[in-house]
Design a protein around this motif. Structure first.
Motif, short mmCIF file in Angstrom:
data_model
loop_
_atom_site.label_atom_id
_atom_site.label_comp_id
_atom_site.label_asym_id
_atom_site.label_seq_id
_atom_site.Cartn_x
_atom_site.Cartn_y
_atom_site.Cartn_z
N PRO A 1 36.17 6.18 6.45
CA PRO A 1 34.69 6.58 6.21
C PRO A 1 34.40 7.36 8.03
N THR B 1 31.66 11.46 -1.00
CA THR B 1 31.00 10.09 -1.56
C THR B 1 29.63 9.12 -0.05
N ASP C 1 32.27 7.83 3.13
CA ASP C 1 33.53 7.97 3.00
C ASP C 1 34.47 9.58 1.99
N PRO D 1 33.34 4.72 -3.15
CA PRO D 1 32.75 3.94 -2.26
C PRO D 1 33.81 3.10 -1.59
N VAL E 1 27.75 6.59 1.56
CA VAL E 1 27.87 5.42 1.65
C VAL E 1 26.76 4.59 1.47
#
Length: 262
Positions: free
Chosen positions: A18, A253, A7, A13, A255
């Motif tokens: 994404p 981040t 993301d 998240p 996922v």
């Protein structure tokens, strides 16, 4: 081969945008990459080719429908994977269809991306645009890739419910709608519709800020700005206009990650 979902433009998240990231270990055909992008169903999947040591990484981007010339959030996702897995450090150079793109990890944990600047030029309002958007533009311009439409307010951008199929009739890769921000700590807002390339509404669009950054920096008289994309997932982009380039930065981040079995 390793694959990831990252993301981008968020530190949480399930927010931001994404992107799929595939670390290629061997040569694969365009058809194979397109099929994997269609399987993952993200707005973009990045394919990273490590190439020879000392040379730029190869980087290509595919939507579920087609290959694209430039993608910001999937570039950030690819860089995040390389940094977080220890595969790379410092500045990373990617060789792409839009030339060499460079990323850096900043002290605040953001990833900075050095992208081309595409200042938009004013154009007449395209036929059918107002009807497709359901809103009256304040200003319309065209960048290298996309159409830029300024609306009267942040709320007008937030409330927009466009006719997505009708937007495919507009002569541009995508339609980016924007307005000056009224929310605290923001300078401008946007939304991004790209049904022509299989993305009805993109959550957070890095490449759009190659056009938005020079437009708003020139209009507001500030090189460095903070923007928000008002999609359902939402995300923030920090921009610095440094002609002929624009620097885009934000957090990312991971996922999930896994192994590809084909």
């Amino acid at each position: 081969m390793r694959i990831f979902t990252v993301d981008s433009f968020t530190d949480r998240p399930f927010k931001g945008n994404p992107a799929g990231v595939c670390l290629l270990e061997s040569s694969r055909s365009d058809e194979w990459m397109q099929s994997l992008a269609r399987e993952l169903r993200h707005s973009e999947t990045a394919f990273v080719d490590p190439r020879e040591q000392g040379h730029p990484y190869g980087l290509r981007w595919f939507t579920p429908a087609t290959e694209v010339d430039l993608c910001g959030h999937a570039t950030m996702a690819a860089a995040h994977v390389l940094y977080s897995t220890g595969a790379a450090a410092g500045a990373i150079e990617f060789s792409t269809r839009s030339g060499i793109l460079t990323t850096k990890m900043l002290d605040n944990g953001f990833i900075s991306m050095d992208f081309p600047a595409y200042p938009p030029s004013e154009v007449p309002v395209p036929e059918g645009l107002e009807q497709a958007l359901g809103a009256t533009p304040v200003w319309v311009g065209k960048g290298v890739l996309d159409l830029l439409v300024e609306l009267e307010s942040e709320q007008a951008v937030r409330d927009l419910t466009p006719d997505i199929p009708a937007l495919t009739g507009i002569d541009a890769r995508a339609v980016c709608v924007t307005a000056r921000a009224t929310s605290k700590d923001l300078d401008y807002v946007s939304r991004f519709f790209a049904p022509k390339v299989g993305v009805p509404e993109d959550p957070v669009t890095g490449s759009a800020h190659c056009m938005l950054s020079p437009y708003w920096s020139t209009k507001l008289g500030e090189d460095t700005l903070v923007a928000a994309q008002l999609s359902e997932r939402g995300g923030e982009i920090h921009t610095t206009y440094a002609p002929p380039r624009t620097l885009l930065s934000g957090p990312a981040t991971t996922v999930w990650s896994g192994d590809l079995h084909i």
